[in-house]
Motif scaffolding. Structure first.
Motif: not given
Length: 253
Positions: A169-177
């Protein structure tokens, strides 16, 4: 069951709503900020308090729904003669922090919770642990009234789920950013990669992730990987992330 909720944020809101929907009675909402307690208490039609001296000592369940950093200090301030079950809903906090209470446990939701976004708890497996077999069974039965996929889970297992949740969740979201910023710098819309985000998320619903791995690293396409690294040569942090993740993919080929 009569329930006291200690906290007024996202987890307190969702659990309060679910307990109430399944026929339980919310007795009190506690928050150090009275306005926050008042707001949730108004929504749940119960009393609001901002002093633990006003705590109802005859409830069946006391749900601690505060930040992980605030759990211990709140527990230290609670009366130790509480007869009801004292539980927290943290993924990273061991059951042992509740050792001062006769009846204790955990109900942890491995899910991001926001006050203004509904959650379908029929799909969320709550992780339940009690300090006795009786309390474990009682808490699992409670959790399954609104989250039927709930399971028993000890503190080590719960920590593993919490860490895994952070990763996906958190790690993939920062990759999205980071991808969003990369596209924006090249005058491109993030909308262009939303379909592939959805495709990947859908694949892992029915497959072990590595079996549906794609991309240059799994193909050992060093030419393309070098082009990517050169393209982000002005972004050393992103280069490092790219290389580390590519190495992890290659290891599993």
């Amino acid at each position: 069951m009569n329930i006291v909720i200690l906290g007024s944020g996202n987890a307190a809101t969702h659990f309060g709503q679910q307990f109430q929907k399944t026929g339980h009675h919310i007795v009190q909402i506690y928050s150090k900020t009275k306005a926050n307690a008042d707001a949730l208490a108004f929504a749940l039609h119960c009393a609001a308090i901002d002093q633990l001296s006003e705590l109802d000592l005859h409830a069946h369940l006391y749900l601690i729904a505060v930040t992980d950093q605030a759990i211990v200090s709140l527990l230290e301030a609670l009366p130790k003669d509480i007869k009801g079950v004292v539980i927290h809903c943290s993924g990273a906090t061991d059951l042992s922090v509740l050792a001062g209470f006769k009846n204790a446990g955990v109900i942890y939701p491995p899910q991001s919770l926001s006050k203004n976004k509904a959650v379908d708890f029929s799909t969320v497996p709550l992780c339940v642990e009690g300090n006795t077999d009786e309390n474990s069974a009682k808490l699992l039965q409670l959790a399954q009234t609104f989250a039927p996929r709930s399971i028993y889970c000890n503190s080590q297992q719960r920590l593993a789920i919490h860490l895994a949740s952070v990763m996906v969740n958190n790690f993939t979201n920062i990759l999205y950013q980071m991808a969003y910023e990369l596209l924006a710098e090249n005058e491109l819309s993030f909308d262009l990669i939303k379909p592939i985000i959805l495709e990947t998320a859908e694949k892992v619903q029915n497959h072990i992730p590595i079996t549906v791995q794609t991309g240059p690293a799994i193909r050992q396409d060093s030419t393309t990987m070098q082009k990517h690294l050169q393209f982000i040569s002005n972004k050393p942090d992103l280069q490092q992330i790219y290389q580390l993740l590519s190495q992890e993919i290659t290891k599993r080929k």
